[in-house]
Design a protein around this motif. Structure first.
Motif, short mmCIF file in Angstrom:
data_model
loop_
_atom_site.label_atom_id
_atom_site.label_comp_id
_atom_site.label_asym_id
_atom_site.label_seq_id
_atom_site.Cartn_x
_atom_site.Cartn_y
_atom_site.Cartn_z
N GLU A 44 46.45 -19.59 -26.63
CA GLU A 44 47.67 -19.78 -27.42
C GLU A 44 47.54 -19.11 -28.79
OE1 GLU A 44 48.79 -23.83 -27.65
OE2 GLU A 44 49.02 -24.09 -25.48
N LEU A 45 46.34 -19.18 -29.36
CA LEU A 45 46.11 -18.51 -30.64
C LEU A 45 46.26 -17.01 -30.50
CD1 LEU A 45 45.31 -18.67 -33.60
CD2 LEU A 45 42.90 -18.63 -32.89
N ALA A 46 45.77 -16.45 -29.39
CA ALA A 46 45.90 -15.02 -29.14
C ALA A 46 47.36 -14.61 -29.01
CB ALA A 46 45.13 -14.63 -27.89
N LYS A 47 48.17 -15.45 -28.32
CA LYS A 47 49.60 -15.16 -28.18
C LYS A 47 50.29 -15.16 -29.54
CE LYS A 47 50.10 -17.02 -23.49
NZ LYS A 47 50.74 -18.07 -22.66
N GLU A 48 49.97 -16.17 -30.38
CA GLU A 48 50.58 -16.24 -31.70
C GLU A 48 50.16 -15.06 -32.57
OE1 GLU A 48 52.86 -18.29 -32.68
OE2 GLU A 48 52.87 -19.34 -30.75
N THR A 49 48.90 -14.64 -32.45
CA THR A 49 48.43 -13.49 -33.21
C THR A 49 49.14 -12.22 -32.78
OG1 THR A 49 46.23 -14.52 -33.40
CG2 THR A 49 46.38 -12.16 -33.85
N GLU A 50 49.35 -12.06 -31.46
CA GLU A 50 50.06 -10.89 -30.95
C GLU A 50 51.52 -10.88 -31.43
OE1 GLU A 50 51.13 -8.74 -26.66
OE2 GLU A 50 50.04 -10.63 -26.71
N LEU A 51 52.15 -12.07 -31.40
CA LEU A 51 53.52 -12.17 -31.89
C LEU A 51 53.61 -11.83 -33.36
CD1 LEU A 51 56.49 -12.94 -31.49
CD2 LEU A 51 55.84 -15.33 -31.90
N HIS A 52 52.65 -12.30 -34.15
CA HIS A 52 52.61 -12.01 -35.58
C HIS A 52 52.47 -10.51 -35.81
CE1 HIS A 52 50.59 -11.73 -39.60
NE2 HIS A 52 51.57 -12.57 -39.90
N SER A 53 51.62 -9.86 -35.02
CA SER A 53 51.42 -8.42 -35.15
C SER A 53 52.71 -7.65 -34.81
CB SER A 53 50.29 -7.96 -34.24
OG SER A 53 50.12 -6.57 -34.30
N GLU A 54 53.40 -8.09 -33.75
CA GLU A 54 54.65 -7.43 -33.37
C GLU A 54 55.72 -7.58 -34.44
OE1 GLU A 54 55.67 -9.13 -29.64
OE2 GLU A 54 54.17 -8.02 -28.50
N LEU A 55 55.79 -8.77 -35.03
CA LEU A 55 56.78 -8.99 -36.10
C LEU A 55 56.48 -8.13 -37.32
CD1 LEU A 55 57.19 -12.88 -35.93
CD2 LEU A 55 58.83 -11.15 -35.19
N LEU A 56 55.19 -7.99 -37.65
CA LEU A 56 54.83 -7.12 -38.78
C LEU A 56 55.20 -5.68 -38.49
CD1 LEU A 56 51.32 -8.51 -39.87
CD2 LEU A 56 53.52 -8.78 -41.03
N SER A 57 55.01 -5.24 -37.24
CA SER A 57 55.37 -3.87 -36.87
C SER A 57 56.87 -3.66 -36.99
CB SER A 57 54.91 -3.58 -35.43
OG SER A 57 53.51 -3.67 -35.32
N GLU A 58 57.65 -4.63 -36.55
CA GLU A 58 59.10 -4.52 -36.65
C GLU A 58 59.55 -4.50 -38.10
OE1 GLU A 58 60.86 -7.63 -34.39
OE2 GLU A 58 60.11 -6.89 -32.46
N VAL A 59 58.94 -5.33 -38.93
CA VAL A 59 59.28 -5.34 -40.36
C VAL A 59 58.96 -3.99 -40.99
CG1 VAL A 59 58.67 -6.33 -42.60
CG2 VAL A 59 59.05 -7.83 -40.64
N ARG A 60 57.82 -3.41 -40.61
CA ARG A 60 57.41 -2.12 -41.15
C ARG A 60 58.41 -1.02 -40.75
NH1 ARG A 60 52.97 -1.94 -38.81
NH2 ARG A 60 51.87 -3.23 -40.34
N VAL A 61 58.85 -1.05 -39.49
CA VAL A 61 59.83 -0.07 -39.03
C VAL A 61 61.14 -0.22 -39.78
CG1 VAL A 61 61.24 0.65 -37.06
CG2 VAL A 61 58.80 0.18 -36.74
N LEU A 62 61.58 -1.45 -39.98
CA LEU A 62 62.84 -1.69 -40.71
C LEU A 62 62.74 -1.24 -42.16
CD1 LEU A 62 63.83 -5.20 -39.30
CD2 LEU A 62 64.89 -3.00 -38.77
N GLU A 63 61.59 -1.48 -42.78
CA GLU A 63 61.40 -1.04 -44.16
C GLU A 63 61.44 0.49 -44.25
OE1 GLU A 63 57.74 -2.83 -45.27
OE2 GLU A 63 58.66 -4.72 -45.93
N GLN A 64 60.82 1.17 -43.28
CA GLN A 64 60.87 2.62 -43.27
C GLN A 64 62.30 3.12 -43.06
OE1 GLN A 64 58.12 3.69 -40.17
NE2 GLN A 64 56.30 3.32 -41.42
N THR A 65 63.04 2.45 -42.18
CA THR A 65 64.43 2.84 -41.94
C THR A 65 65.28 2.67 -43.19
OG1 THR A 65 64.24 2.18 -39.62
CG2 THR A 65 66.46 2.43 -40.51
N ILE A 66 65.08 1.55 -43.89
CA ILE A 66 65.84 1.30 -45.12
C ILE A 66 65.51 2.36 -46.17
CG2 ILE A 66 66.11 -0.29 -47.07
CD1 ILE A 66 65.72 -2.59 -45.10
#
Length: 239
Positions: A44-66
């Motif tokens: 479960e910790l691994a799943k949450e870590t993976e989700l956190h990583s994906e969210l950070l990637s999405e935030v990074r892409v959105l910041e680059q787009t902005i």
């Protein structure tokens, strides 16, 4: 003297009664404990870590787009607007998709063919489960039996036939094309679909899922129907 003894005796009985009441309440309502083993918690910790990583990637892409959009607005507002519109069309499926992905073939099971059993069409519930499973692995584009699916696509039963975008899905075999952002995403989806239990659900309905190997180039046509804009209103210029 007797009064003092009665008071002490009553106090002792009160304390004993209180302790018995606390013990009884503890036995009847024990404190809930986490009985999961260490391996389950690690998963479960691994799943949450993976989700956190994906969210950070999405935030990074959105910041680059902005940042890119702000620079383009300063240089050329018209170009920025046109690129934004094109990006939105790609995101909602109004343009052709060409990129990495894989193909799934839905076909009759070997057992049903061997016994000469009539092949039934896929049910809406089963197709919805498959599409949800695909979207869970972040598909970029999905085409079911030649019908491009978008955010407003509906899977329904119409007169006993399963439909997508109000168009009937033919009886198996038929194909489902899936587009992904990268080839690595396509390989990941392939492995996850192979390990998923969704194939067992199809087997119960005498159907078989054949998951094709990931490829670098798959073509999916754009959504070619009118999008329902019932709740969208154009704001007059200047307001």
């Amino acid at each position: 003297m007797k009064k003092t003894v009665y008071i002490r005796f009553s106090l002792i009985l009160f304390i004993v009664g209180f302790m018995l009441a606390v013990q009884y309440n503890t036995v009847q309502k024990p404190e809930e404990r986490d009985t999961r083993d260490v391996w389950t918690i690690r998963q479960e910790l691994a799943k949450e870590t993976e989700l956190h990583s994906e969210l950070l990637s999405e935030v990074r892409v959105l910041e680059q787009t902005i940042g890119k959009y702000e620079n383009m607005v300063n240089e050329s507002p018209k170009t920025a607007l046109n690129e934004t519109v094109m990006q939105l069309k790609q995101d909602i499926g109004l343009t052709d998709f060409s990129g990495p992905g894989l193909t799934i073939t839905v076909e009759p099971s070997l057992e049903s063919i061997a016994v000469g059993q009539a092949v039934e069409g896929i049910t809406p519930d089963l197709l919805v489960r498959l599409v949800n499973e695909i979207n869970r692995f972040k598909a970029k584009a999905i085409e079911v039996d030649g019908k491009r699916m978008i955010h407003s696509s509906a899977i329904r039963d119409v007169n006993g036939r399963t439909t997508v975008n109000n168009l009937a899905i033919k009886t198996a075999p038929f194909t489902i094309k899936i587009g992904t952002s990268t080839y690595d995403d396509a390989k990941k989806m392939y492995n996850q679909l192979k390990a998923s239990s969704i194939g067992d659900d199809f087997y119960i309905d005498n159907l078989k899922l054949s998951i094709g190997e990931p490829v670098n180039d798959i073509n999916i046509e754009a959504f070619d129907q009118t999008i329902n804009k019932q709740f969208l209103f154009e704001i007059p210029g200047g307001e």
